[in-house]
Design an enzyme around this catalytic site. Structure first.
Site, PDB file in Angstrom:
ATOM      1  N   THR A  70       0.855  -1.196   0.000  1.00 59.01           N
ATOM      2  CA  THR A  70       0.000   0.000   0.000  1.00 59.01           C
ATOM      3  C   THR A  70       0.889   1.242   0.000  1.00 59.01           C
ATOM      4  OG1 THR A  70      -1.742  -1.190   1.165  1.00 59.01           O
ATOM      5  CG2 THR A  70      -1.857   1.213   1.224  1.00 59.01           C
ATOM      6  N   ASN A 149      -5.011 -10.941  -7.056  1.00 60.28           N
ATOM      7  CA  ASN A 149      -5.186 -11.521  -5.725  1.00 60.28           C
ATOM      8  C   ASN A 149      -6.461 -12.361  -5.593  1.00 60.28           C
ATOM      9  OD1 ASN A 149      -5.719  -8.602  -6.044  1.00 60.28           O
ATOM     10  ND2 ASN A 149      -6.950  -8.882  -4.195  1.00 60.28           N
ATOM     11  N   GLN A 177       1.171 -10.659  -4.987  1.00 55.59           N
ATOM     12  CA  GLN A 177       0.724 -12.064  -5.018  1.00 55.59           C
ATOM     13  C   GLN A 177       1.646 -12.951  -5.851  1.00 55.59           C
ATOM     14  OE1 GLN A 177      -1.482 -13.217  -3.020  1.00 55.59           O
ATOM     15  NE2 GLN A 177      -2.606 -11.389  -2.374  1.00 55.59           N
ATOM     16  N   SER A 197       4.791  -7.073  -0.499  1.00 60.64           N
ATOM     17  CA  SER A 197       4.463  -7.149   0.933  1.00 60.64           C
ATOM     18  C   SER A 197       4.905  -8.502   1.457  1.00 60.64           C
ATOM     19  CB  SER A 197       2.946  -7.038   1.158  1.00 60.64           C
ATOM     20  OG  SER A 197       2.521  -5.713   1.034  1.00 60.64           O
ATOM     21  N   GLY A 198       5.480  -8.508   2.651  1.00 60.22           N
ATOM     22  CA  GLY A 198       5.996  -9.776   3.180  1.00 60.22           C
ATOM     23  C   GLY A 198       4.957 -10.693   3.799  1.00 60.22           C
ATOM     24  N   HIS A 199       3.860 -10.118   4.298  1.00 69.41           N
ATOM     25  CA  HIS A 199       2.967 -10.948   5.126  1.00 69.41           C
ATOM     26  C   HIS A 199       2.195 -11.999   4.346  1.00 69.41           C
ATOM     27  CE1 HIS A 199      -0.971  -8.844   4.335  1.00 69.41           C
ATOM     28  NE2 HIS A 199      -0.150  -7.914   3.920  1.00 69.41           N
ATOM     29  N   CYS A 319     -16.674  -4.576   2.452  1.00 73.51           N
ATOM     30  CA  CYS A 319     -17.732  -3.978   3.251  1.00 73.51           C
ATOM     31  C   CYS A 319     -17.736  -2.477   2.985  1.00 73.51           C
ATOM     32  CB  CYS A 319     -17.481  -4.248   4.721  1.00 73.51           C
ATOM     33  SG  CYS A 319     -18.830  -3.669   5.738  1.00 73.51           S
TER      34      CYS A 319
HETATM   35  N1  PLP Z   1      -1.746  -5.550  -3.728  1.00 73.18           N
HETATM   36  C1  PLP Z   1      -2.220  -6.801  -3.669  1.00 73.18           C
HETATM   37  C2  PLP Z   1      -2.346  -7.605  -4.916  1.00 73.18           C
HETATM   38  C3  PLP Z   1      -2.618  -7.339  -2.444  1.00 73.18           C
HETATM   39  O1  PLP Z   1      -3.104  -8.568  -2.399  1.00 73.18           O
HETATM   40  C4  PLP Z   1      -2.463  -6.552  -1.283  1.00 73.18           C
HETATM   41  C5  PLP Z   1      -2.924  -7.064   0.012  1.00 73.18           C
HETATM   42  O2  PLP Z   1      -4.041  -7.533   0.156  1.00 73.18           O
HETATM   43  C6  PLP Z   1      -1.939  -5.259  -1.409  1.00 73.18           C
HETATM   44  C7  PLP Z   1      -1.593  -4.785  -2.658  1.00 73.18           C
HETATM   45  C8  PLP Z   1      -1.749  -4.363  -0.231  1.00 73.18           C
HETATM   46  O3  PLP Z   1      -0.752  -4.902   0.586  1.00 73.18           O
HETATM   47  P1  PLP Z   1      -0.553  -4.394   2.088  1.00 73.18           P
HETATM   48  O4  PLP Z   1      -1.892  -4.481   2.746  1.00 73.18           O
HETATM   49  O5  PLP Z   1       0.440  -5.345   2.665  1.00 73.18           O
HETATM   50  O6  PLP Z   1      -0.053  -3.013   2.014  1.00 73.18           O
END
Ligand code: PLP
Length: 370
Positions: A70, A149, A177, A197-199, A319
């Protein structure tokens, strides 16, 4: 618990779990401090940055640690950054993650031109249209997902990058992803910016990487103490960076062939037992993601029911003002609201077992009364 929502986030990878249990307590120092506690961590970050860059296939000078995609997307598409690149137009797709789509709405309100590339029912982008758009208009940035995603559809980013370079525009890829689930080298793709993103692969939340090919041209989103060579100031989060490094190393050993076999097993079973259709099944998809359509069923009801039995999946709905809006991605595939309300995303990881899939299917059988 049966967790089948790895595209939302992932439990800690084995090495991250070991780090939390055994080492994290000792990694509290500020890596910018000039005494031994801090210097040791700064040195380790240097080594980790090099290894991360090697795994991702780029120079360590071109990566900046931050809070995740993000932030990366908002940095690349920030007004000061776009202005400094001379960009007036952003080309993207309605299939993008809200982190991009919301940013684009903001940019449009602020005078930037936004153009969207069309796609077919399988989520394949109209590359001929992209070529036409790129051949006219001023300096532009194209911002696209590597892999969707919700559907898992993989975009041909190398091919897209070649078209963009031919017309001398910029290219940003949201590669969240793709990490772990696709084998790629950043330098072979040739994009200007990539967000990670690492998580999603088992690190802490709130840690990620922004890759920038011409890092010196990057205008930071934040200003402060000069950390990350000024590209992302703020006290360095050593434990989070270590978790990213460890998760990435774990993910680089993932057996993608076994993951693909599990995906096939899951999709065949759901089709055979419940006539579930797999969205975008005829195009390349990442091997952990299956988006199913159950005709005449409501996927939120399925989700709530499964959740009572500690089985976790996703509908992709968002939501908004107290009500649930069906997935914007399924709608962008040209499907109506009823169709979108019947869609369920299942996303797996190398931890997912056949036994878990069987238990998930058994619960669905009870729910469907079959
Ligand atoms: N882009 C994609 C394709 C994602 O799946 C996500 C997370 O859901 C994001 C961006 C945003 O990542 P973060 O929430 O780690 O900033």
């Amino acid at each position: 618990m049966i967790y089948l929502d790895y595209n939302a986030t992932s439990p800690y990878s084995p090495s991250v779990e070991a780090f939390i249990k055994n080492e994290m307590i000792n990694s509290w120092a500020n890596p910018s401090s000039e005494y031994s506690e801090g210097l040791a961590l700064a040195n380790e970050i240097k080594l980790m940055r090099s290894e991360i860059a090697e795994i991702l296939g780029c120079s360590s000078k071109n990566i900046v640690f931050n809070s995740g995609a993000t932030e990366s997307i908002n940095t690349v598409l920030s007004i000061p950054h776009l202005n400094s690149l001379g960009v007036k137009r952003i080309i993207s797709s309605p299939l993008e993650h809200p982190a991009t789509l919301d940013r684009l709405k903001f940019l449009e309100k602020n005078g930037f031109e936004i153009q969207m590339i069309a796609n077919d029912q399988n989520g394949m982008l109209d590359l001929a249209q992209l070529g036409v758009l790129l051949s006219s208009g001023g300096k532009s940035i194209v911002s696209l997902l590597f892999a969707n995603n919700e559907t898992g559809v993989i975009h041909p980013v190398k091919k897209i990058s070649e078209v963009i370079k031919k017309h001398q525009h910029y290219f940003h890829i949201d590669a969240v992803q793709a990490l772990g689930k696709l084998k790629f080298k950043i330098e072979e793709i040739g994009a200007d910016f990539m967000s990670f993103s690492g998580h999603k692969i088992g690190s802490f939340k709130g840690i990620g990487i922004l890759f920038a090919e011409n890092i010196k041209e990057l205008t930071p989103l934040l200003h402060g103490g000069g950390q990350e060579r000024g590209y992302r100031p703020g006290t360095i989060n050593y434990p989070a960076i270590r978790s990213f490094y460890l998760a990435l190393k774990d993910a680089s050993k993932w057996d993608l062939v076994s993951l693909a076999e599990m995906q096939k097993y899951l999709e065949e079973k759901l089709h055979l037992e419940f006539k579930a259709q797999v969205n975008c099944s005829s195009v390349p998809r990442i091997v952990n993601t299956s988006n199913f359509y159950f005709e005449g069923k409501n996927s939120r009801e399925i989700l709530m029911n499964l959740s009572r039995d500690n089985i976790f999946v996703s509908t992709g709905s968002a939501c908004s003002s107290g009500s649930f809006e069906p997935s914007h991605v399924i709608k962008a595939l040209g499907r109506d609201k009823n169709f979108a309300n019947g869609c369920l995303r299942v996303s797996t990881s190398p931890n997912t077992t056949k036994g878990e899939i069987d238990a998930f299917v058994a619960k669905l059988r009870i729910f469907f009364g079959s």
